[in-house]
Structures are given as C-alpha cells and as structure tokens.
Design a protein around this motif. Structure first.
Motif, short mmCIF file in Angstrom:
data_model
loop_
_atom_site.label_atom_id
_atom_site.label_comp_id
_atom_site.label_asym_id
_atom_site.label_seq_id
_atom_site.Cartn_x
_atom_site.Cartn_y
_atom_site.Cartn_z
N ARG A 6 -39.26 -4.76 -26.14
CA ARG A 6 -38.14 -3.80 -26.62
C ARG A 6 -38.09 -2.55 -25.51
O ARG A 6 -39.16 -2.36 -25.26
CB ARG A 6 -38.14 -3.26 -27.87
N VAL A 7 -36.97 -2.39 -24.66
CA VAL A 7 -37.07 -1.16 -23.96
C VAL A 7 -36.26 -0.03 -24.78
O VAL A 7 -35.34 -0.20 -25.27
CB VAL A 7 -36.30 -1.42 -22.51
N ALA A 8 -37.21 1.13 -24.64
CA ALA A 8 -36.60 2.14 -25.26
C ALA A 8 -36.95 3.56 -24.53
O ALA A 8 -37.37 3.41 -23.51
CB ALA A 8 -37.39 2.43 -26.57
N ARG A 9 -36.21 4.53 -24.87
CA ARG A 9 -36.37 5.98 -24.37
C ARG A 9 -37.82 6.61 -24.54
O ARG A 9 -37.96 6.20 -25.71
CB ARG A 9 -35.22 6.94 -24.57
N ALA A 10 -38.42 6.83 -23.77
CA ALA A 10 -39.57 7.76 -23.92
C ALA A 10 -39.73 9.03 -24.92
O ALA A 10 -38.59 9.63 -24.67
CB ALA A 10 -40.42 7.95 -22.67
N ALA A 11 -40.47 9.16 -25.77
CA ALA A 11 -40.20 10.22 -26.73
C ALA A 11 -40.60 11.61 -25.73
O ALA A 11 -39.72 12.44 -26.15
CB ALA A 11 -41.33 10.12 -27.82
N ALA A 12 -41.45 11.40 -24.85
CA ALA A 12 -41.58 12.77 -24.14
C ALA A 12 -40.63 13.00 -23.23
O ALA A 12 -40.49 14.00 -22.89
CB ALA A 12 -42.87 12.70 -23.39
N ASP A 13 -39.94 11.97 -22.87
CA ASP A 13 -39.01 12.35 -21.49
C ASP A 13 -37.87 11.24 -21.66
O ASP A 13 -38.11 9.96 -21.27
CB ASP A 13 -39.68 12.05 -20.22
N ALA A 14 -36.67 11.72 -22.14
CA ALA A 14 -35.54 10.77 -22.42
C ALA A 14 -35.22 9.87 -21.05
O ALA A 14 -34.53 9.13 -21.33
CB ALA A 14 -34.34 11.68 -23.20
N PHE A 69 -51.01 -2.20 -22.96
CA PHE A 69 -50.89 -0.65 -23.23
C PHE A 69 -50.61 -0.35 -24.74
O PHE A 69 -50.70 0.81 -25.16
CB PHE A 69 -49.41 -0.40 -22.54
N GLY A 70 -50.64 -1.29 -25.64
CA GLY A 70 -50.62 -0.94 -27.04
C GLY A 70 -49.57 -0.53 -27.60
O GLY A 70 -48.33 -0.86 -26.93
N GLU A 71 -49.47 -0.14 -28.85
CA GLU A 71 -48.22 -0.02 -29.63
C GLU A 71 -47.27 1.30 -29.12
O GLU A 71 -46.21 1.28 -29.33
CB GLU A 71 -48.81 0.47 -30.82
N ASN A 72 -47.88 2.05 -28.04
CA ASN A 72 -47.12 3.19 -27.64
C ASN A 72 -46.06 2.58 -26.21
O ASN A 72 -45.56 3.44 -25.96
CB ASN A 72 -47.83 4.21 -27.10
N GLY A 73 -46.67 1.44 -25.95
CA GLY A 73 -45.80 0.92 -24.78
C GLY A 73 -46.25 1.30 -23.34
O GLY A 73 -47.11 2.08 -23.21
N ALA A 74 -45.54 1.17 -22.42
CA ALA A 74 -45.72 1.36 -21.08
C ALA A 74 -44.33 1.92 -20.42
O ALA A 74 -43.42 1.37 -20.57
CB ALA A 74 -46.52 0.53 -20.40
N THR A 75 -44.38 3.08 -19.76
CA THR A 75 -43.76 3.26 -18.79
C THR A 75 -43.18 2.07 -17.81
O THR A 75 -44.03 1.34 -17.43
CB THR A 75 -43.49 4.52 -17.91
N MET A 76 -41.93 2.01 -17.33
CA MET A 76 -41.59 0.91 -16.33
C MET A 76 -42.48 1.19 -15.12
O MET A 76 -43.13 -0.04 -14.66
CB MET A 76 -40.35 1.07 -15.96
N GLY A 77 -43.00 2.23 -14.74
CA GLY A 77 -43.69 2.57 -13.57
C GLY A 77 -45.25 2.22 -13.87
O GLY A 77 -45.96 1.41 -12.92
N ALA A 81 -37.17 8.57 -18.99
CA ALA A 81 -38.15 7.49 -18.77
C ALA A 81 -37.85 6.47 -19.66
O ALA A 81 -37.58 6.59 -21.26
CB ALA A 81 -39.49 7.83 -18.75
N ARG A 82 -38.03 5.07 -19.57
CA ARG A 82 -37.85 3.85 -20.34
C ARG A 82 -39.52 3.46 -20.63
O ARG A 82 -40.10 3.46 -19.73
CB ARG A 82 -37.12 3.03 -19.75
N VAL A 83 -39.69 3.18 -21.81
CA VAL A 83 -41.04 2.58 -22.24
C VAL A 83 -40.64 1.25 -22.59
O VAL A 83 -39.65 0.73 -23.26
CB VAL A 83 -41.54 3.33 -23.50
N VAL A 84 -41.69 0.25 -22.08
CA VAL A 84 -41.52 -1.14 -22.48
C VAL A 84 -42.52 -1.46 -23.53
O VAL A 84 -43.54 -1.19 -23.63
CB VAL A 84 -41.95 -2.20 -21.47
N LEU A 85 -42.11 -2.03 -24.77
CA LEU A 85 -42.95 -2.24 -25.96
C LEU A 85 -42.63 -3.69 -26.28
O LEU A 85 -41.58 -4.35 -26.23
CB LEU A 85 -42.24 -1.53 -27.32
N LEU A 86 -43.99 -4.12 -26.75
CA LEU A 86 -43.96 -5.52 -27.26
C LEU A 86 -43.87 -5.60 -28.55
O LEU A 86 -44.31 -4.85 -29.43
CB LEU A 86 -45.46 -5.97 -26.97
N THR A 87 -42.81 -6.55 -28.81
CA THR A 87 -42.34 -6.59 -30.46
C THR A 87 -43.12 -7.59 -31.23
O THR A 87 -44.48 -8.34 -30.43
CB THR A 87 -40.79 -7.27 -30.53
N HIS A 88 -42.86 -7.83 -32.48
CA HIS A 88 -43.85 -8.78 -33.36
C HIS A 88 -43.57 -10.11 -32.76
O HIS A 88 -44.60 -10.84 -32.84
CB HIS A 88 -43.50 -8.54 -34.58
#
Length: 156
Positions: free
Chosen positions: A89-97, A54-62, A99-106
């Motif tokens: 890293r799991v963070a809140r989505a910028a567009a919708d707080a 999904f790249g640097e923007n991560g992916a929603t859980m769904g 929603a959770r977004v999964v991000l790959l760390t370094h």
C-alpha cells in the motif's frame, strides 16, 4: 587505434558489469522457477522483503529505493503491480504529505510466508551447485559491494 574485436574481447573477458549481469540473469531464472507456483517473481519478492524490513511504519520511496539500490522510477514501476495485487500500500507520509510511504499489507506478509519455502529451494539449488564455501564467499563479496553502493553511484 586498436581493432574493435580486440576491444570487445577485452570487455568480454574483464568487465565486472557483464559478469554481474550474467550471474543476475542466471540466479533470477533459478529463483523465478522456484517461485513460479506462488505466482511471484524474484524481483517482486525483493521489493516485498525490502518493504518488510522497514516494519509497520513503512518506508519512503527514497529509503526503499536506497535499500534496493534502485532508482525511484524503476521502483515505482515495480511497486504498481504489487499495489494492484494488494501486497503493498502506498500512502502519504504522516509527517510530510508530499512524501509517499510504502507499506507491506497483511496479504504481502502472507505472500512472503508462502514464498519462503520456494525461495529456500532456489537458494539451496544455488548453494549446492556452487558449493557452500563458494556460495558464502560470493554472498559476502556481493554484500560488501552493496554496503558501499553509494560510493559507486554515478557521480559518486
């Protein structure tokens, strides 16, 4: 009414689900053995690789659950240890707080790099055992099934 042993024999002989699970367990053991020295299991590598796709923007859980053909509850259970280890890293989505977004760390990126040659070893072992033609045919058939997974879903 048919005898239950006849039913069991037919299920054992014809059930695609049983065969897929048997092959999954076999392949998982091979990949896990290959990945053991890196301290990761095939199931964990699959989650990291899906997140990476999904790249640097991560992916929603769904979206991540959909890519893995996995329900969200199971995905959450799989993410927790990877997040604790610092690979995701799991963070809140910028567009919708909400929603959770999964991000790959370094660290997750480095783990994929470290795991790659070990994954490749497992891959080669399976390909060598099955033969290239059968391996590619199986991989293609499984990819086709995954591509239509939404049509096979419960209630679909």
């Amino acid at each position: 009414m048919a005898d239950f042993t006849q039913m069991a024999r037919r299920i054992a002989k014809e059930c695609a689900g049983m065969r897929v699970r048997q092959v999954a367990r076999l392949f998982t053991r091979i990949y896990d053995e290959s990945l053991r020295s890196v301290g990761i299991q095939e199931s964990q590598l699959s989650v990291l690789v899906a997140a990476a796709m999904f790249g640097e923007n991560g992916a929603t859980m769904g979206a991540l659950a959909g890519r893995l053909v996995m329900d969200r509850t199971t995905l959450t259970r799989n993410i927790v240890p990877l997040e604790k280890a610092g690979y995701l890293r799991v963070a809140r989505a910028a567009a919708d707080a909400r929603a959770r977004v999964v991000l790959l760390t370094h660290a997750g990126e480095r783990l994929i790099e470290a795991a790659y040659p070990h994954w490749e070893e497992g891959q080669k072992r399976i390909r060598r055992t099955l033969g290239a033609e059968q391996f590619e045919g199986l991989r293609a058939q499984l990819s086709d099934v995954v591509a239509i997974a939404d049509k096979l879903e419960v209630g679909g």
